[in-house]
Write an enzyme that holds these catalytic residues in place. Structure first.
Site, PDB file in Angstrom:
ATOM      1  N   ILE A 146      24.552  62.089  43.305  1.00 14.60           N
ATOM      2  CA  ILE A 146      25.305  63.096  42.547  1.00 14.60           C
ATOM      3  C   ILE A 146      25.982  62.462  41.339  1.00 14.60           C
ATOM      4  O   ILE A 146      25.947  62.979  40.229  1.00 14.60           O
ATOM      5  CB  ILE A 146      26.366  63.766  43.457  1.00 14.60           C
ATOM      6  N   CYS A 377      41.023  28.566  39.233  1.00 12.07           N
ATOM      7  CA  CYS A 377      41.978  29.668  39.310  1.00 12.07           C
ATOM      8  C   CYS A 377      42.783  29.571  40.610  1.00 12.07           C
ATOM      9  O   CYS A 377      43.623  28.702  40.726  1.00 12.07           O
ATOM     10  CB  CYS A 377      41.278  31.001  39.133  1.00 12.07           C
ATOM     11  N   PHE A 380      42.617  26.098  41.734  1.00 10.58           N
ATOM     12  CA  PHE A 380      43.501  25.251  40.937  1.00 10.58           C
ATOM     13  C   PHE A 380      44.924  25.356  41.483  1.00 10.58           C
ATOM     14  O   PHE A 380      45.606  24.357  41.742  1.00 10.58           O
ATOM     15  CB  PHE A 380      43.396  25.751  39.483  1.00 10.58           C
ATOM     16  N   HIS A 503      38.103  30.269  34.249  1.00 16.20           N
ATOM     17  CA  HIS A 503      36.843  30.356  35.007  1.00 16.20           C
ATOM     18  C   HIS A 503      35.672  29.872  34.146  1.00 16.20           C
ATOM     19  O   HIS A 503      35.046  30.687  33.467  1.00 16.20           O
ATOM     20  CB  HIS A 503      36.568  31.809  35.406  1.00 16.20           C
ATOM     21  N   GLU A 505      32.790  29.233  35.002  1.00 16.54           N
ATOM     22  CA  GLU A 505      31.504  29.777  35.474  1.00 16.54           C
ATOM     23  C   GLU A 505      31.062  31.017  34.695  1.00 16.54           C
ATOM     24  O   GLU A 505      29.879  31.319  34.646  1.00 16.54           O
ATOM     25  CB  GLU A 505      31.567  30.082  36.980  1.00 16.54           C
TER      26      GLU A 505
HETATM   27  N1  GLN Z   1      45.507  35.274  42.680  1.00 11.77           N
HETATM   28  C1  GLN Z   1      45.694  34.304  41.643  1.00 11.77           C
HETATM   29  C2  GLN Z   1      46.415  34.894  40.439  1.00 11.77           C
HETATM   30  O1  GLN Z   1      46.507  36.068  40.297  1.00 11.77           O
HETATM   31  C3  GLN Z   1      44.379  33.691  41.231  1.00 11.77           C
HETATM   32  C4  GLN Z   1      43.437  34.653  40.589  1.00 11.77           C
HETATM   33  C5  GLN Z   1      42.023  34.159  40.553  1.00 11.77           C
HETATM   34  O2  GLN Z   1      41.661  33.209  41.242  1.00 11.77           O
HETATM   35  N2  GLN Z   1      41.172  34.799  39.781  1.00 11.77           N
HETATM   36  O3  GLN Z   1      46.887  34.159  39.604  1.00 11.77           O
END
Ligand code: GLN
Length: 533
Positions: A146, A377, A380, A503, A505
């Site tokens: 739909i 992220c 880290f 990131h 990647e």
């Molecule tokens: N949760 C963490 C933040 O908001 C890391 C976010 C993530 O890894 N993309 O900073």
């Protein structure tokens, strides 16, 4: 303005995104300026608020748009950078139609799906299409849903308006094999083409997804029952070795010639030389390493799609096979998984507390055993927490995302994030400038002091602790423009222990792999050699 519209039938998850990317790649290789648009018929405005278990990884673009992971495939195949406007959702279309209605732009008319919603869709597509030789549009979902109706109706209108020479339809379907004899069944394809026709769309090309190549008999059947020429029935068997093979498969079946004739493009043969070289390097590794990905979404590998792709790019670049070992961070925490046989460890991004203690333990293991490590992220941030707990001695150090009143909030919100009350699109998003210090591993990887990498986070390293961390050996070799936000850390006295708030990647491409993943794999190769020695 020329358009190719890719629809899907029978079932979802057919690899329509790869089909779309591969057609676009093949046409780009003929020298055309090609762009892709993904239509996601769901009501969400964007993918940003969706759990990875729903649709896999949320991909982030330079402009900060949070989009479907297929856009990552498009970027990787075409080696271009897309914008948020390349992902159209029902949510975006309705929001803008309703906003126009509230402004009185429809002059008292009753606002309806046809023509107001469909016009909005067609207009958006034409606005993008005007700047390119060819626009390929992938319609998410399956014909008959739909939600996708208004989009298919818009595509029908687009063909009517621009004509057969300018708009071409590709329908991707499943050709299952159910008996032991291996007979390829075309009935589902026939049904789904009938469904498409009932919406006023006759496909020009049918791509049959099957475990194995379609036989001539199958192709002939599809051709006659679905009313497309035999050379427009394209076989798309499972790509056994790599998805990057698919454009070559299509080239072998002369798909580009057929499209060229239909759309009157008058282009020569495609040049896929560097692409084929990438593939041949990928298929002839000279050694191998094992990298662990420690995360909480490991049951759905699509959640970490861009990491897997980055490792494939690195793999071809270094001619080394990268084996991925998936480690569930919660199981690692309880001792049910181990990291003893890996040559490198990645802790990717994530949200929420579940699994974080396991990530902290994995970061500790990599630090103490000098195993090459890349934290991204949330990875880290967890490595910073680990360092604060076990090196600085702040036993209760944590991120305020998980323990809001922790005594040692080494990861915390910056002022601008404190007053935000909406979830969607409010993180620190997209490409941001990162300044790299010379004399660092990061500098040796990027060979630049200014880079732009993509972000998606709210929390940051708390500036109060930086001096102390650096004194103890965690050096912040990458910062943002203000110098207040920490972007990269490197550990002294460790061959490769790096974390990035961004990131890498998301910008990895087959011929230009993520520098950080490249660095990790190189270090892993060295680590493996030293183990053997
Ligand atoms: N949760 C963490 C933040 O908001 C890391 C976010 C993530 O890894 N993309 O900073």
């Amino acid at each position: 303005m020329k358009f190719i519209i890719v629809t899907g039938g029978v079932i979802s998850g057919l690899g329509k995104g790869i089909t779309t990317s591969s057609i676009a790649k093949l046409m780009q290789a003929k020298g055309l300026n090609v762009i892709i648009i993904k239509i996601d018929p769901y009501i969400n405005y964007d993918a940003g608020t969706m759990n990875p278990y729903q649709h896999g990884e949320v991909f982030v673009l330079d402009d900060g748009a949070e989009v479907d992971l297929d856009l990552g495939n498009y970027e990787r195949f075409l080696d271009i950078s897309l914008k948020g406007e390349n992902n159209i959702t029902t949510g975006k279309i309705y929001l803008s139609v309703i906003e126009k209605e509230r402004k009185g732009e429809y002059l008292g008319k009753t606002v309806q799906i046809i023509p107001h919603v469909t016009d909005e869709i067609v207009e958006r597509i034409k606005t993008i299409g005007r700047n390119y030789d060819l626009t390929v549009i992938e319609i998410g979902g399956t014909v008959g849903d739909i939600e996708s109706m208004p989009f298919l109706e818009s595509m029908r209108q687009l063909r009517r308006e621009l004509g057969d020479e300018n708009v071409l339809f590709v329908h991707t379907t499943l050709v299952p094999i159910i008996d032991v004899v291996g007979e390829q069944k075309t009935k589902p394809t026939q049904h789904s083409v009938r469904e498409l026709r009932s919406l006023g769309i006759q496909p020009d090309i049918i791509v049959g997804r099957c475990r194995v190549p379609l036989t001539n008999e199958t192709k002939e059947k599809i051709s006659s029952f679905c009313d497309v020429p035999l050379n427009a029935v394209i076989s798309a068997p499972d790509a056994k070795r790599s998805i990057y093979e698919v454009p070559v498969m299509f080239e072998e079946q002369k798909l580009d010639e057929y499209i060229d004739k239909k759309l009157k493009l008058n282009r020569g043969s495609p040049n896929l030389n560097s692409w084929k070289e990438f593939l041949s390097n990928l298929y002839t590794p000279e050694s191998d390493v094992t990298i662990a990905i420690v995360g909480k979404y490991v049951n759905l590998k699509d959640s970490y799609l861009s990491h897997m792709e980055s490792f494939i790019h690195v793999s071809s670049h270094l001619r080394v096979k990268v084996n991925i070992k998936w480690v569930d961070s919660e199981l690692y925490e309880t001792g049910k998984e181990d990291l003893s046989n890996v040559d490198g460890i990645v802790i990717p991004g994530g949200f929420g507390q579940r699994g974080t203690e396991g990530k902290i333990l994995a970061a500790k293991y990599a630090r103490e055993n000098k195993i090459p490590f890349l934290g991204i992220c949330l990875g880290f941030q967890m490595a910073v927490v680990e360092f604060s707990r076990n090196v600085l001695g702040y036993r209760d150090a944590n991120s305020t995302e998980f323990i809001p009143d922790t005594k040692h909030p080494v990861i915390d919100l910056m002022e601008e994030q404190r007053n935000i009350d909406k979830y969607g699109g409010t993180m620190r998003l997209g490409a941001q400038k990162v300044i790299i210090k010379e004399n660092s591993i990061s500098y040796s990887l990027y060979n630049k002091t200014v880079i732009y990498e993509r972000h998606r986070h709210r929390y940051e390293v708390n500036p109060k602790y930086i001096e102390e961390m650096e004194r103890a050996g965690m050096i912040f070799t990458g910062v943002d423009e203000t110098g207040i936000r920490m972007e990269i850390f490197e550990l002294k006295n460790h061959p490769f222990y790096i974390g990035t708030q961004f990131h890498p990647e998301f910008k990895s491409r087959p011929l230009n792999p993520s520098r950080m993943h490249l660095g990790l794999v190189k270090a892993a190769m060295e680590y493996k050699r030293s183990k053997i020695r």
